[in-house]
Design a protein around this motif. Structure first.
Motif, PDB file in Angstrom:
ATOM      1  N   ILE A 198      29.190  16.816  51.430  1.00  0.00           N
ATOM      2  CA  ILE A 198      27.798  17.334  52.054  1.00  0.00           C
ATOM      3  C   ILE A 198      27.156  18.448  50.987  1.00  0.00           C
ATOM      4  CG2 ILE A 198      26.939  19.052  53.826  1.00  0.00           C
ATOM      5  CD1 ILE A 198      28.784  17.355  55.846  1.00  0.00           C
ATOM      6  N   ARG A 199      28.086  19.155  50.392  1.00  0.00           N
ATOM      7  CA  ARG A 199      27.806  19.972  49.322  1.00  0.00           C
ATOM      8  C   ARG A 199      26.936  19.259  48.259  1.00  0.00           C
ATOM      9  NH1 ARG A 199      29.418  25.088  48.836  1.00  0.00           N
ATOM     10  NH2 ARG A 199      31.237  25.132  50.078  1.00  0.00           N
ATOM     11  N   ILE A 244      16.921  17.613  57.043  1.00  0.00           N
ATOM     12  CA  ILE A 244      18.289  16.845  57.361  1.00  0.00           C
ATOM     13  C   ILE A 244      18.879  17.057  58.739  1.00  0.00           C
ATOM     14  CG2 ILE A 244      19.243  19.306  56.573  1.00  0.00           C
ATOM     15  CD1 ILE A 244      21.471  17.575  55.501  1.00  0.00           C
ATOM     16  N   THR A 245      19.264  16.105  59.262  1.00  0.00           N
ATOM     17  CA  THR A 245      20.018  15.960  60.660  1.00  0.00           C
ATOM     18  C   THR A 245      21.306  15.607  60.558  1.00  0.00           C
ATOM     19  OG1 THR A 245      18.775  13.904  61.017  1.00  0.00           O
ATOM     20  CG2 THR A 245      17.620  15.705  62.070  1.00  0.00           C
ATOM     21  N   VAL A 246      21.963  15.903  61.652  1.00  0.00           N
ATOM     22  CA  VAL A 246      23.384  15.372  61.736  1.00  0.00           C
ATOM     23  C   VAL A 246      23.781  14.843  63.066  1.00  0.00           C
ATOM     24  CG1 VAL A 246      24.025  17.717  62.178  1.00  0.00           C
ATOM     25  CG2 VAL A 246      25.811  16.247  61.494  1.00  0.00           C
ATOM     26  N   GLU A 247      24.448  13.716  63.280  1.00  0.00           N
ATOM     27  CA  GLU A 247      25.147  13.466  64.480  1.00  0.00           C
ATOM     28  C   GLU A 247      26.729  13.534  64.644  1.00  0.00           C
ATOM     29  OE1 GLU A 247      24.222   9.174  63.782  1.00  0.00           O
ATOM     30  OE2 GLU A 247      26.485   8.829  63.252  1.00  0.00           O
ATOM     31  N   ASP A 297      33.956  17.421  60.884  1.00  0.00           N
ATOM     32  CA  ASP A 297      34.330  18.586  60.564  1.00  0.00           C
ATOM     33  C   ASP A 297      33.348  19.779  60.976  1.00  0.00           C
ATOM     34  OD1 ASP A 297      35.376  21.290  59.317  1.00  0.00           O
ATOM     35  OD2 ASP A 297      34.178  20.888  57.405  1.00  0.00           O
ATOM     36  N   ALA A 298      33.774  20.472  62.065  1.00  0.00           N
ATOM     37  CA  ALA A 298      32.738  21.516  62.787  1.00  0.00           C
ATOM     38  C   ALA A 298      32.927  22.927  61.881  1.00  0.00           C
ATOM     39  CB  ALA A 298      33.115  21.591  64.131  1.00  0.00           C
ATOM     40  N   SER A 299      33.404  22.972  60.726  1.00  0.00           N
ATOM     41  CA  SER A 299      33.583  24.306  60.078  1.00  0.00           C
ATOM     42  C   SER A 299      32.443  24.179  58.996  1.00  0.00           C
ATOM     43  CB  SER A 299      34.996  24.623  59.923  1.00  0.00           C
ATOM     44  OG  SER A 299      35.854  24.721  60.756  1.00  0.00           O
ATOM     45  N   SER A 300      33.154  24.183  57.770  1.00  0.00           N
ATOM     46  CA  SER A 300      32.397  24.824  56.374  1.00  0.00           C
ATOM     47  C   SER A 300      31.263  23.476  56.276  1.00  0.00           C
ATOM     48  CB  SER A 300      33.245  24.326  55.359  1.00  0.00           C
ATOM     49  OG  SER A 300      34.313  25.244  55.549  1.00  0.00           O
ATOM     50  N   SER A 301      31.517  22.353  56.739  1.00  0.00           N
ATOM     51  CA  SER A 301      30.661  21.260  56.642  1.00  0.00           C
ATOM     52  C   SER A 301      29.487  21.407  57.458  1.00  0.00           C
ATOM     53  CB  SER A 301      31.088  19.718  56.822  1.00  0.00           C
ATOM     54  OG  SER A 301      32.387  19.551  56.162  1.00  0.00           O
ATOM     55  N   LEU A 302      29.564  21.737  58.666  1.00  0.00           N
ATOM     56  CA  LEU A 302      28.636  22.242  59.392  1.00  0.00           C
ATOM     57  C   LEU A 302      27.623  23.235  58.887  1.00  0.00           C
ATOM     58  CD1 LEU A 302      27.087  21.097  62.080  1.00  0.00           C
ATOM     59  CD2 LEU A 302      28.318  22.798  63.362  1.00  0.00           C
ATOM     60  N   ASP A 303      28.364  24.597  58.595  1.00  0.00           N
ATOM     61  CA  ASP A 303      27.812  25.565  57.975  1.00  0.00           C
ATOM     62  C   ASP A 303      26.793  25.278  56.846  1.00  0.00           C
ATOM     63  OD1 ASP A 303      29.138  27.186  59.771  1.00  0.00           O
ATOM     64  OD2 ASP A 303      30.800  27.848  58.561  1.00  0.00           O
ATOM     65  N   GLY A 313      22.730  23.495  69.601  1.00  0.00           N
ATOM     66  CA  GLY A 313      21.655  22.603  68.599  1.00  0.00           C
ATOM     67  C   GLY A 313      21.782  22.470  67.364  1.00  0.00           C
ATOM     68  N   ASP A 314      22.913  22.797  66.837  1.00  0.00           N
ATOM     69  CA  ASP A 314      23.327  22.660  65.296  1.00  0.00           C
ATOM     70  C   ASP A 314      23.562  21.202  65.113  1.00  0.00           C
ATOM     71  OD1 ASP A 314      22.628  25.442  64.902  1.00  0.00           O
ATOM     72  OD2 ASP A 314      24.889  26.012  65.501  1.00  0.00           O
ATOM     73  N   ILE A 315      23.974  20.314  65.815  1.00  0.00           N
ATOM     74  CA  ILE A 315      24.303  19.053  65.882  1.00  0.00           C
ATOM     75  C   ILE A 315      23.096  18.416  66.742  1.00  0.00           C
ATOM     76  CG2 ILE A 315      25.574  16.873  66.476  1.00  0.00           C
ATOM     77  CD1 ILE A 315      28.073  18.788  65.946  1.00  0.00           C
ATOM     78  N   ASP A 316      22.348  17.513  66.031  1.00  0.00           N
ATOM     79  CA  ASP A 316      21.060  17.151  66.512  1.00  0.00           C
ATOM     80  C   ASP A 316      21.134  16.172  67.389  1.00  0.00           C
ATOM     81  OD1 ASP A 316      19.217  18.563  64.711  1.00  0.00           O
ATOM     82  OD2 ASP A 316      20.834  17.581  63.298  1.00  0.00           O
ATOM     83  N   MET A 317      22.387  15.029  67.235  1.00  0.00           N
ATOM     84  CA  MET A 317      22.248  14.011  68.219  1.00  0.00           C
ATOM     85  C   MET A 317      23.603  13.372  68.243  1.00  0.00           C
ATOM     86  SD  MET A 317      19.817  11.439  65.947  1.00  0.00           S
ATOM     87  CE  MET A 317      18.934  12.523  65.163  1.00  0.00           C
ATOM     88  N   LEU A 318      23.723  12.327  69.005  1.00  0.00           N
ATOM     89  CA  LEU A 318      25.160  11.522  69.184  1.00  0.00           C
ATOM     90  C   LEU A 318      24.713  10.190  68.827  1.00  0.00           C
ATOM     91  CD1 LEU A 318      26.342  13.183  72.569  1.00  0.00           C
ATOM     92  CD2 LEU A 318      27.131  13.599  70.175  1.00  0.00           C
ATOM     93  N   SER A 319      25.697   9.433  68.536  1.00  0.00           N
ATOM     94  CA  SER A 319      25.728   7.911  68.305  1.00  0.00           C
ATOM     95  C   SER A 319      26.998   7.504  68.578  1.00  0.00           C
ATOM     96  CB  SER A 319      25.267   7.715  66.842  1.00  0.00           C
ATOM     97  OG  SER A 319      26.644   7.883  66.027  1.00  0.00           O
ATOM     98  N   SER A 320      27.219   6.244  68.583  1.00  0.00           N
ATOM     99  CA  SER A 320      28.715   5.564  69.121  1.00  0.00           C
ATOM    100  C   SER A 320      29.336   5.497  67.834  1.00  0.00           C
ATOM    101  CB  SER A 320      28.331   4.297  69.720  1.00  0.00           C
ATOM    102  OG  SER A 320      27.992   3.254  68.757  1.00  0.00           O
TER     103      SER A 320
END
Ligand SMILES: NC(=O)NC(NC(N)=O)C(=O)[O-]
Ligand SMILES: [Zn+2]
Ligand SMILES: [Zn+2]
Length: 503
Positions: free
Chosen positions: A265-266, A311-314, A293-299, A356-363
């Motif tokens: 991600i960096r 940018i968005t994230v699932e 990873d819900a820590s540094s990657s999400l930050d 709302g920091d994670i935008d959506m879900l996918s399978s």
């Protein structure tokens, strides 16, 4: 005796012609109505809980010629309309739009396939899916290979299916080739920052991604990235073939630490700045797939959003349902990449989703044949990575989300509205006038045991990670463009889903 034969012959001939006549009659009937289990093109779906962008209403949705033409509140509809399917207290909401599924057809149809994968999708309330460009063979990286995809899908899909194209080193610096692929109708591109496990889908680096984004900008379509960068982390030198017991989940977990996601991600953020308004790739968009990873990657992603990067994230249901601590040794049904992490991380993923920091879900439905899952061997390091899930993502999200107090509106936002927007599907993802009549009807309160006896439509049910779980949320009916394609265990006779191409 002979005489009797001669007397019977005309009678038998008559009987045979009658049978042929009725057979033809009958088959013409089924070919007309074969797309739907409900043979009307103008009707109303009524319920006390219809999830619309304006809130949950009691009323009816009028469907005509495959689209939603009106929405009426309360009992205004009662008595007035002829064809009403009244679902009472069951929830009526937009069908799920799954932007990340691997149906492996053509080329590896024994792993999954368009008929089985879309039957499972329909049974799970998924009305649209965008198929990933890899695990099928050949990978979808050119106009020729996209043509093979479209041909394989036609007349064998029960829901609507669109396609992502692959961004690989071979086409990344060839703008003409990428433009041809985008002109041919892929909704965007997908690339990997680590080996994909598929020989004809090599990984890309930041320079490929930068080049891809500049082409995508013109089309206003997204790039989806599998964001892990393989690196040798000191404390995890026992990778691949060394170190711990290969049957133990923790051995596998250590081989793909969160720092891999963070590093990817960096690196991505060095190019997503191009997508800011006024930037060289304005109009392009980057979507991080299956964040674990819900820590540094999400930050890092949060920071980039604040700076104005597009940018968005699932994340996926398996990261929200399971945690590393509970994965039994040798149970390779749970192997995926990035890996399912510990319970504390799972908690953080839920919080990020709720915030709302994670935008959506996918399978990320990514099945294979049981032999490659090495179910008997249980070797986590050698088994195929990928979780089979598409039929159960709705009840899984709902069941595991109870603890966090998720709402029906949130489900719709994560599973329909936002993914539809990512894939450029402006006529999907909401119960709204003018939209496609893509609808799931389900009973959130009805629980069921997902055991081996439960009807499953995927090609390889034995690798499904959710078997043995008790879930809440039973899908009653699924409509795709007004066709009732699934109803309580049964599918429409014909596969009438549409291939959807970007224009
Ligand atoms: N080749 C794959 O399909 N890989 C998939 N596998 C997973 N997620 O374990 C993916 O999406 O990365
Ligand atoms: Zn991936
Ligand atoms: Zn995937």
């Amino acid at each position: 005796m002979d005489l009797l034969h001669w007397k019977l012959f005309p009678l038998l001939a008559l009987l045979a012609s009658f049978l042929v006549f009725f057979y033809i009659q009958d088959s013409s009937k089924s070919s007309q109505s074969g797309c739907s289990l409900f043979p009307h093109s103008h009707y109303w779906i009524a319920s006390k809980r219809i999830v619309t962008p304006q809130g949950i209403i009691s009323g009816a949705v009028e469907i005509k010629g495959g689209s939603i033409v009106s929405i009426v509140k309360n009992k205004d509809w009662s008595g007035k309309f002829k064809q009403v399917v009244d679902y009472g207290n069951a929830v009526v909401m937009p069908g799920l739009v799954d932007v990340h599924a691997h149906l492996d057809d053509p080329g590896r149809a024994e792993w999954e396939g368009f008929p089985s994968g879309t039957k499972a999708a329909a049974a799970g309330g998924v009305t649209t899916l965008i198929d990933m460009p890899l695990n099928n063979f050949p990978s979808t990286v050119s106009t020729e290979t996209l043509k093979l995809k479209i041909e394989a899908a036609e007349k064998s899909i029960y829901v609507d299916v669109g396609f992502w194209g692959g961004l690989v080193p071979e086409n990344a610096f060839n703008a003409t080739a990428l433009e041809a692929l985008l002109d041919a109708g892929v909704h965007g591109l997908k690339s990997f920052m680590c080996p994909s496990g598929i020989d004809d889908f090599p990984m890309t680096d930041a320079s490929h991604i930068k080049a891809g984004l500049s082409v995508l900008a013109k089309y206003k379509r997204p790039l989806l990235v599998h964001s892990e960068i393989q690196s040798v982390v000191e404390s995890h030198l026992e990778t691949e073939d060394g170190g711990g017991d290969p049957r133990s989940y923790s051995t596998y977990l250590k081989t793909r630490p969160p720092s891999w996601e963070e590093a990817a991600i960096r690196e991505l953020l060095t190019v997503t700045k191009d997508t800011r308004s006024g930037g060289p790739a304005e109009g392009a968009h980057l979507h991080v797939v299956h964040l674990s990873d819900a820590s540094s990657s999400l930050d890092l992603i949060k920071e980039a959003k604040r700076r104005g990067d597009s940018i968005t994230v699932e994340t996926c249901p398996h990261y929200l349902a399971f945690s590393a601590e509970e994965i039994p040794d040798g149970d390779t049904r749970f192997k995926c990449a990035p890996p399912i992490r510990d319970a504390a991380n799972k908690e953080k993923l839920w919080n990020a989703l709720m915030e709302g920091d994670i935008d959506m879900l996918s399978s990320d439905h990514s099945p294979t044949v049981p032999e490659l899952k090495l179910l008997n061997d249980g070797n986590f390091l050698k088994a195929w990575g990928g979780i089979s899930s598409i039929q159960f993502v709705l009840p899984v999200t709902w069941s595991y989300g109870q603890k966090y107090g998720i709402t029906l509106e949130q489900l719709v936002s994560w599973w329909s509205e936002r993914p539809a927007k990512l894939a450029g599907q402006h006529s999907k993802g909401a119960i709204a006038i003018g939209n496609h009549a893509d609808v799931v009807v389900w009973e959130p309160e009805v629980e069921f045991d997902l055991n081996e006896d439960h009807p499953m439509f995927v090609k390889n049910p034995s690798i499904s990670a959710y078997i043995g779980k008790r879930l809440s949320g039973k899908v009653l009916a699924t409509f795709v463009r007004g066709n009732l394609v699934y109803k309580e265990g049964n599918h429409a006779f014909s596969a009438c889903g549409s291939t959807i191409l970007a224009t």
